[in-house]
Design a protein around this motif. Sequence first.
Motif, PDB file in Angstrom:
ATOM      1  N   LEU A 390       0.961  -1.225   0.068  1.00  0.00           N
ATOM      2  CA  LEU A 390       0.031  -0.042  -0.041  1.00  0.00           C
ATOM      3  C   LEU A 390       0.758   1.462   0.036  1.00  0.00           C
ATOM      4  O   LEU A 390       0.431   2.396  -0.793  1.00  0.00           O
ATOM      5  CB  LEU A 390      -0.962   0.014   1.226  1.00  0.00           C
ATOM      6  CG  LEU A 390      -2.031  -1.124   1.220  1.00  0.00           C
ATOM      7  CD1 LEU A 390      -2.785  -1.204   2.559  1.00  0.00           C
ATOM      8  CD2 LEU A 390      -3.011  -0.826   0.062  1.00  0.00           C
ATOM      9  N   ALA A 391       1.916   1.183   0.870  1.00  0.00           N
ATOM     10  CA  ALA A 391       2.738   2.282   0.703  1.00  0.00           C
ATOM     11  C   ALA A 391       3.536   2.686  -0.468  1.00  0.00           C
ATOM     12  O   ALA A 391       3.578   3.758  -1.095  1.00  0.00           O
ATOM     13  CB  ALA A 391       3.814   2.092   2.052  1.00  0.00           C
ATOM     14  N   GLU A 392       3.707   1.490  -1.394  1.00  0.00           N
ATOM     15  CA  GLU A 392       4.506   1.819  -2.400  1.00  0.00           C
ATOM     16  C   GLU A 392       3.290   2.196  -3.556  1.00  0.00           C
ATOM     17  O   GLU A 392       3.716   2.992  -4.303  1.00  0.00           O
ATOM     18  CB  GLU A 392       4.982   0.213  -2.936  1.00  0.00           C
ATOM     19  CG  GLU A 392       6.388  -0.054  -2.052  1.00  0.00           C
ATOM     20  CD  GLU A 392       7.558   0.921  -2.828  1.00  0.00           C
ATOM     21  OE1 GLU A 392       7.297   1.473  -4.066  1.00  0.00           O
ATOM     22  OE2 GLU A 392       8.685   0.996  -2.123  1.00  0.00           O
ATOM     23  N   LEU A 393       2.397   1.722  -3.505  1.00  0.00           N
ATOM     24  CA  LEU A 393       1.063   2.178  -4.412  1.00  0.00           C
ATOM     25  C   LEU A 393       0.894   3.739  -4.055  1.00  0.00           C
ATOM     26  O   LEU A 393       0.838   4.381  -4.833  1.00  0.00           O
ATOM     27  CB  LEU A 393       0.112   1.384  -3.931  1.00  0.00           C
ATOM     28  CG  LEU A 393      -1.236   1.541  -4.976  1.00  0.00           C
ATOM     29  CD1 LEU A 393      -0.774   0.914  -6.183  1.00  0.00           C
ATOM     30  CD2 LEU A 393      -2.466   0.837  -4.444  1.00  0.00           C
ATOM     31  N   ASP A 394       0.943   4.387  -2.824  1.00  0.00           N
ATOM     32  CA  ASP A 394       0.883   5.732  -2.666  1.00  0.00           C
ATOM     33  C   ASP A 394       2.110   6.312  -3.444  1.00  0.00           C
ATOM     34  O   ASP A 394       1.851   7.343  -3.971  1.00  0.00           O
ATOM     35  CB  ASP A 394       1.102   5.910  -1.253  1.00  0.00           C
ATOM     36  CG  ASP A 394      -0.344   5.809  -0.289  1.00  0.00           C
ATOM     37  OD1 ASP A 394      -1.281   5.792  -1.107  1.00  0.00           O
ATOM     38  OD2 ASP A 394      -0.350   5.738   0.879  1.00  0.00           O
TER      39      ASP A 394
END
Length: 415
Positions: A390-394
């Motif tokens: 999720l953090a990488e997606l952000d």
Amino acid sequence: MKPLSTYLNGGTAVRAEDEALALTDDARAAFDAGRELAATGEYRAAIGLLQAAAGDPQLRARALYLVGECFERLGAESAAAIAFQQAALSGPGEDDKRLLYDSARALQGEGRHAEAAERFETLLAWDATYEDAWKHHEDSRTRAGSTARDTVRPHSAETLVRDLEARGLLGNSDSRIAAYDALFYVQFDHTGLHDSVKKRLELVQLLTAVGDVSAVRTSLDVGSGTLRYPQVLNRFGVRSYGIDLSDAGVRVCVDEQWAAGRFAVADGTAMPFRDGSFDLVTCMMGTVNHLSADQRERFLAESLRTLRPGGLLVVSAWDPACRFQTFLSFYSPAEMAQLRGQLTEREPLRAQCAAAGFGEVRTTPFCTAPDWLVTGAGAAGTNADHLARLAELDRERAAHDPAVAGQMFLLSARR
């Protein structure tokens, strides 16, 4: 679609039963007509059509969001908040699915096949027929099984998440805080899982903004609640303090001996500290959204005063531009509606911060995925692997489009 004049007569919605029934049988026509009626101010007529359109999974999120806007215009704030929440939990739209697909393909191109396969699985859990996702999923799964674990890029979001995991900050170390939050959760039908993910994504953003945490000697958290951030930063060797208008959370959640000398009941617009006391001042999880414009001005002035030269201010706020905004689950519909009415957009907050005397003012969107993705596909939610994705997606989404709206944004600025 029938012309809008079919549904309007002198500016008043025509409630012809045969026409209404015929229209609601066609979800796309109902959506288009409802959207046009809303644009002309015929909110009551629009709501019925949009609610009918929401029966189509492809239109559900957008239709319910427009329903919320109509209720808002009519002054039905609680109904609006419920509609906005239903929109956010309704599942992915085409834009969201495209984002998942493109990010998975990008991971494939980097040779990170295990991560790509997991992202394809999330997509397939929502749409098993999406383009050629099955073929690419099988290819990545095969390649991942025949290679060593994917290499983590230096300074990636996963690196930060793994560091948090190693320090015990993603496990049950905050169980007392979770229990305190649960006093609110029991009033509603939500588990609070997406709340935990938002808080952890916020933490990743904070660490990214700070950079070298070892250079931070002292910090102050304004609106500290349960001393969540002072406790986290303490694990990094930072001498951390917190202030709040109430000590209820500290009394319930924090060891009394540890909190002694670390917490004060105080107002962030009139901080009881000497000039230049801190290297870092934080105000997290939307606390700034509860302040009026005048209060924000005083808070920023106090933050500037209490920071050392070169010190960093970090603020996280709910983004009013986000179409899948849900806030925290323990807010009641009335509280959500009230909060939604006083949110501050990124540019005005950035301008106000610069006017207060700060430099290097930046804003970064995060939690750019709706709650269905945060908790979807059987994901553990707070699990480090899922959190890292999720953090990488952000990061990928913000890098591609800096103006993209997430549920929250982080503002950082230097004294």
